[in-house]
Design an enzyme around this catalytic site. Structure first.
Site, PDB file in Angstrom:
ATOM      1  N   LYS A  63       2.661 -17.707   7.724  1.00  0.00           N
ATOM      2  CA  LYS A  63       1.854 -17.940   8.917  1.00  0.00           C
ATOM      3  C   LYS A  63       1.455 -16.583   9.515  1.00  0.00           C
ATOM      4  O   LYS A  63       2.153 -15.606   9.256  1.00  0.00           O
ATOM      5  CB  LYS A  63       2.601 -18.808   9.908  1.00  0.00           C
ATOM      6  CG  LYS A  63       3.654 -18.080  10.729  1.00  0.00           C
ATOM      7  CD  LYS A  63       4.055 -18.860  11.955  1.00  0.00           C
ATOM      8  CE  LYS A  63       4.785 -17.911  12.880  1.00  0.00           C
ATOM      9  NZ  LYS A  63       4.905 -18.228  14.222  1.00  0.00           N
ATOM     10  N   LYS A  73       8.128 -17.131  25.934  1.00  0.00           N
ATOM     11  CA  LYS A  73       8.879 -15.889  25.728  1.00  0.00           C
ATOM     12  C   LYS A  73       9.483 -15.444  27.043  1.00  0.00           C
ATOM     13  O   LYS A  73       9.022 -15.823  28.117  1.00  0.00           O
ATOM     14  CB  LYS A  73       7.942 -14.809  25.202  1.00  0.00           C
ATOM     15  CG  LYS A  73       7.576 -15.026  23.738  1.00  0.00           C
ATOM     16  CD  LYS A  73       7.099 -13.756  23.094  1.00  0.00           C
ATOM     17  CE  LYS A  73       6.919 -13.942  21.599  1.00  0.00           C
ATOM     18  NZ  LYS A  73       8.183 -14.067  20.866  1.00  0.00           N
ATOM     19  N   ASP A 100       1.115 -19.053  18.272  1.00  0.00           N
ATOM     20  CA  ASP A 100       2.322 -18.510  17.646  1.00  0.00           C
ATOM     21  C   ASP A 100       3.386 -19.586  17.432  1.00  0.00           C
ATOM     22  O   ASP A 100       4.064 -19.601  16.402  1.00  0.00           O
ATOM     23  CB  ASP A 100       2.875 -17.378  18.529  1.00  0.00           C
ATOM     24  CG  ASP A 100       4.041 -16.653  17.870  1.00  0.00           C
ATOM     25  OD1 ASP A 100       4.033 -16.535  16.633  1.00  0.00           O
ATOM     26  OD2 ASP A 100       4.957 -16.200  18.589  1.00  0.00           O
ATOM     27  N   ARG A 139       0.831  -1.214   0.000  1.00  0.00           N
ATOM     28  CA  ARG A 139       0.000   0.000   0.000  1.00  0.00           C
ATOM     29  C   ARG A 139       0.861   1.257   0.000  1.00  0.00           C
ATOM     30  O   ARG A 139       0.472   2.279  -0.529  1.00  0.00           O
ATOM     31  CB  ARG A 139      -0.877   0.006   1.249  1.00  0.00           C
ATOM     32  CG  ARG A 139      -1.950  -1.058   1.220  1.00  0.00           C
ATOM     33  CD  ARG A 139      -2.958  -0.776   2.326  1.00  0.00           C
ATOM     34  NE  ARG A 139      -4.069  -1.709   2.237  1.00  0.00           N
ATOM     35  CZ  ARG A 139      -4.327  -2.648   3.137  1.00  0.00           C
ATOM     36  NH1 ARG A 139      -3.556  -2.779   4.192  1.00  0.00           N
ATOM     37  NH2 ARG A 139      -5.357  -3.444   2.989  1.00  0.00           N
ATOM     38  N   HIS A 199       5.409 -24.527  14.712  1.00  0.00           N
ATOM     39  CA  HIS A 199       6.801 -25.000  14.859  1.00  0.00           C
ATOM     40  C   HIS A 199       6.900 -26.224  15.774  1.00  0.00           C
ATOM     41  O   HIS A 199       7.548 -27.221  15.450  1.00  0.00           O
ATOM     42  CB  HIS A 199       7.692 -23.910  15.462  1.00  0.00           C
ATOM     43  CG  HIS A 199       7.653 -22.617  14.720  1.00  0.00           C
ATOM     44  ND1 HIS A 199       7.487 -22.536  13.363  1.00  0.00           N
ATOM     45  CD2 HIS A 199       7.779 -21.338  15.151  1.00  0.00           C
ATOM     46  CE1 HIS A 199       7.498 -21.268  13.008  1.00  0.00           C
ATOM     47  NE2 HIS A 199       7.675 -20.522  14.064  1.00  0.00           N
ATOM     48  N   LYS A 203      14.960 -24.858   8.130  1.00  0.00           N
ATOM     49  CA  LYS A 203      16.236 -24.829   8.853  1.00  0.00           C
ATOM     50  C   LYS A 203      17.012 -26.111   8.589  1.00  0.00           C
ATOM     51  O   LYS A 203      16.452 -27.206   8.618  1.00  0.00           O
ATOM     52  CB  LYS A 203      15.990 -24.682  10.363  1.00  0.00           C
ATOM     53  CG  LYS A 203      15.527 -23.288  10.771  1.00  0.00           C
ATOM     54  CD  LYS A 203      15.312 -23.244  12.271  1.00  0.00           C
ATOM     55  CE  LYS A 203      14.829 -21.871  12.697  1.00  0.00           C
ATOM     56  NZ  LYS A 203      15.876 -20.854  12.626  1.00  0.00           N
ATOM     57  N   GLU A 249      12.422 -18.610  23.939  1.00  0.00           N
ATOM     58  CA  GLU A 249      12.909 -17.319  23.439  1.00  0.00           C
ATOM     59  C   GLU A 249      13.229 -16.440  24.627  1.00  0.00           C
ATOM     60  O   GLU A 249      12.484 -16.421  25.604  1.00  0.00           O
ATOM     61  CB  GLU A 249      11.840 -16.632  22.593  1.00  0.00           C
ATOM     62  CG  GLU A 249      11.502 -17.372  21.319  1.00  0.00           C
ATOM     63  CD  GLU A 249      10.294 -16.749  20.633  1.00  0.00           C
ATOM     64  OE1 GLU A 249      10.488 -15.935  19.729  1.00  0.00           O
ATOM     65  OE2 GLU A 249       9.170 -17.067  21.043  1.00  0.00           O
TER      66      GLU A 249
END
Lengths: 282, 498
Positions: free
Chosen positions: B161, B349, B248, B58, B253, B195, B229
């Site tokens: 995703k 996280k 997430d 955009r 994953h 990976k 993470e």
């Protein structure tokens, strides 16, 4: 203490020191092969420079054999660990480097030194610097203990005659030639030009003698045709023309010595395409 | 007649001539990942010679401005030096089209640009559409692409995703895509599958004779999969508030890593053979009861030497948010190979460190004669697959401590992936973009896999509607809530020590 025991003692002490310095957490020892380098003193600086680049790509136990046959017979050996820091990794890896100077008669019998130092179950390569001494015991012994002999026919005088002597080794050991590897981008270019080059009669190469001979030999062998070679001297292959038509040069920078040797260390079996090219250089 | 000059030359996977069209090209993903990946492919001459890239977004800007931004992205995030000859070759085929996704004039401009590129660059009508767009724009863009699809050349669609937010929305997306595209034309990205270490998992299992005979319930005590993470939500509150850790990370994953760990050997390495085996594992997953699931949310703490706010203090997050930033579960794969073998999985996280790993813990030795003299309790063998960082494989084995007596200690034998093959590991996006150009969907998620993954997630989330979590329940910089420890302690086990 024998020389092998002394090398093993040095390596063991170095490993223990590394572990102690890192608070009990040793770096990783990593080996994908045993890499033997036959490097007469005048070739040693180049061999070491190539090794410095190579070691990052192919961690191996590297054994430099430095023959000095004209001196009093003895053997001197020194072992070292080489650290490599990997980008993004928290630990370093190290590999072992052993430099062995073979004086006098020892220079003619390297197998008894190399054999006990080979890492079991992993391939053993020998990069032979300069022209191998055809028929000499040192070449005969090294060929008998390694899986692959890597030469650079670009380092030799007396071409194309020397290729006949090399050919005699093909049934004894897998042979690689850095000069042939250097030609890879041009060979890809020629393969991309198929079938237009399928009826080639003449090839003109601006480049080193070995490279030009091997390129012509490869074309003859692959196309099963007589193909005349003309050459204009240059330090690297700058241009190739087939039947008067110049090929577009390969994309990107030519690979450096470390990359070329590294690529050879990825090849494990006999290279029949190279062997056929050598058999067709004349 | 086959090309005799090609014999012995490295087999180069060169795709057909094509144009890649990136929708959402002004986003971070394009600058940080996609362009650096395309440059890396160009650097290695893996792209077709007749190639073009069209950025669609955009944001109003010219092709020149777009290129300047992408060049900076390649310089900043690429793994190769920026060489002008490579960049110029790539840049010559780049165009930028500024458009609202639902505007006809914009779609006309895109169609015109692609036809021009077919003429100028020889892309032969082959199109690879990369949809890096928000889910709300999806229907419009897919519909436009489908309606304007021409008969010439192939068309493929890469979908980033999140692929839906639950089973119903994922099924709806699949239906929408299949209105215009066949399944073999749809490439759902889960970048973990690109990976190298994840692919190496298949090599480890199926290229080595020593593992497969013991890869089952008789020899393996349990499996632990960790996707940890250390960072927080990095300004993505809007997205994260809607997704949480389960959507997430776990839905894609983590379940993919589990499927690769538990799958049967495929008969070959083609897309359908591999995905058939993965989907069997996903179907065999037993829905965990509430006692086998733990969710958490981080409070304030210290991470890697820096003070970190709690999740509810992050900008854009509601002060009473019930979004989970941590998820752990005990799962069972109900089949012959894995019956009664727990798979403990966790993702979170603001944990103590970044780590993705799969730990296969083997049964203890049946009768260790030196149990009385073990220095550290004679622990069982663990095969640890490090996905990131320090990609590689470790095997924990018991070894005698030198000296008198018989004291046993656990030592690690390590294989560091980057250490043994130092050719520079390709980024996941390089592999995945190249594979999609080649039409190879092996490393992409199939429709039925996605739906099985969502079925499990929906069942778990359904149970959460009945109770209110007590958040925050773990400190930033730790290893998650105490309940996650209890989840494994109840079974007489513990999470791996880090």
């Amino acid at each position: 203490m024998g020389v092998i025991a002394e090398i093993e003692r040095q390596l063991g002490a170095l490993r223990r020191r590394e572990t102690a310095e890192r608070d009990g957490h040793a770096d990783l020892r990593m080996s994908t092969a045993t890499h033997v380098v036959w490097a007469p003193p005048r070739w040693l600086p180049q061999a070491q420079a190539t090794f410095a680049r190579l070691e990052e790509r192919h961690p191996a136990r590297t054994i430099f054999l430095i023959p000095e046959p004209g001196r009093r017979a003895r053997i001197e050996a020194e072992a070292a660990l080489k650290d490599v820091t990997l980008e993004g990794a928290e630990r370093e890896i190290y590999s072992e480097v052993v430099e062995i100077r073979l004086f006098g008669a020892a220079a003619r019998h390297p197998a008894s030194i190399v054999l006990p130092l080979l890492i079991p179950d992993l391939p053993a390569f020998c990069r032979w610097r300069g022209r191998p001494p055809w028929g000499a015991s040192e070449l005969d012994e090294v060929v008998g203990v390694v899986d692959r002999l890597v030469v650079d026919s670009g380092e030799w005088a007396g071409l194309p005659g020397q290729y006949g002597r090399l050919e005699a080794l093909f049934d004894r050991v897998a042979v690689s030639d850095i000069a042939f590897r250097r030609l890879l981008p041009w060979r890809v270019r020629l393969a991309e030009a198929w079938p237009a080059v399928g009826k080639a009669r003449r090839v003109r190469v601006t480049g080193p003698r070995a490279d030009a001979l091997l390129l012509a030999g490869w074309l003859r062998a692959r196309l099963r045709r007589r193909i005349a070679l003309t050459r204009r001297a240059a330090d690297t292959v700058e241009a190739v023309a087939v039947d008067g038509r110049e090929l577009e040069p390969p994309f990107g920078d030519p690979p450096g010595p470390g990359d070329l040797l590294s690529a050879e260390l990825d090849v494990l079996g006999r290279d029949r395409v190279y062997e056929a090219a050598v058999q067709s250089v004349r | 007649m086959s090309n005799p000059l090609a014999e012995g030359l490295p087999v180069r996977r060169r795709p057909d001539p094509c144009a890649i069209v990136i929708f959402g090209a002004s986003g971070d993903l394009t600058r940080r990942k996609l362009f650096p990946a395309l440059y890396a492919l160009a650097y290695r001459r893996l792209l077709p010679e007749q190639f073009a890239i069209v950025g669609v977004a955009r944001t109003e800007r010219t092709t020149k401005e777009f290129l300047a931004d992408m060049r900076a992205g390649v310089r900043e995030h690429g793994r190769d030096p920026l060489k002008s000859e490579v960049w110029n070759w790539l840049a010559d085929g780049v165009r930028y089209v500024a458009t609202e996704f639902d505007s006809d004039p914009g779609e006309d401009a895109l169609a015109r640009t692609l036809l021009e590129l077919d003429e100028e660059r020889g892309t032969q009508g082959n199109r690879l559409y990369y949809l890096a767009i928000p889910p709300q724009a999806f229907e419009t863009v897919v519909g436009e692409l489908g309606e304007r699809r021409t008969g010439s050349g192939w068309t493929r669609v890469i979908v980033e995703k999140p692929f839906g937010t639950d089973l119903a929305s994922a099924t709806e997306l699949n239906t929408l895509l299949h209105r215009w595209f066949d399944e073999h034309e749809v490439f759902r990205i889960d970048h973990y599958l690109g990976k190298e270490t994840v692919q190496n998992m298949l090599a480890l299992r199926f290229a080595n004779g020593i593992f497969e005979p013991i890869w089952n319930r008789q020899f393996i005590d349990h499996v632990q999969i960790t996707v940890a993470e250390s960072m927080g939500i990095e300004g993505r509150a809007g997205f994260y508030e809607r997704s949480g850790a389960i959507r997430d990370i776990f839905q894609n994953h983590l379940l993919q890593l589990l499927a690769l760990t538990a799958m049967e050997p495929p008969i070959d390495f083609t897309a359908d053979s591999v995905r058939n085996e993965k989907v069997k594992v996903l179907r065999a997953l037993h829905t965990p009861g509430p006692k086998s699931v733990v969710r958490g949310q981080y409070g304030p703490g210290w991470v890697e030497g820096e003070e970190a706010p709690g999740y509810r203090e992050e900008p854009g997050v509601a002060s009473s948010s019930e979004t989970e930033t941590y998820f752990a579960a005990k799962l069972f794969v109900d089949n012959w190979r894995w019956a009664d073998t727990p798979f403990y999985v966790r993702a979170g996280k603001r944990l103590a460190r970044r780590e993705t790993s799969i730990a296969i813990q083997f049964q203890r030795a049946p009768h260790p004669p030196f149990a009385d003299v073990a220095g550290d309790g004679l622990r069982p063998n663990v095969l640890l697959i490090h996905v990131q960082p320090d990609e590689g494989v470790s095997l924990a084995v018991g070894a005698k401590v030198p000296g008198a007596g018989m004291t046993i200690r656990t030592v690690h034998m390590d294989f560091l992936y980057g250490g043994a093959f130092r050719t520079g590991l390709p980024e996941a996006y390089e592999r995945l973009i190249l594979d999609s150009m080649l039409g190879d969907a092996t490393l992409f998620t199939r429709e039925d896999e996605v739906e099985e993954q969502w079925k499990l997630v929906d069942a778990i989330i359904g149970a959460w509607q009945r109770d209110r979590p007590s958040f925050p329940n773990y400190q930033a910089g730790g290893w998650g809530p105490a309940a996650a420890d209890e989840l494994v302690h109840r079974d007489g086990r513990s999470w791996r020590r880090h």
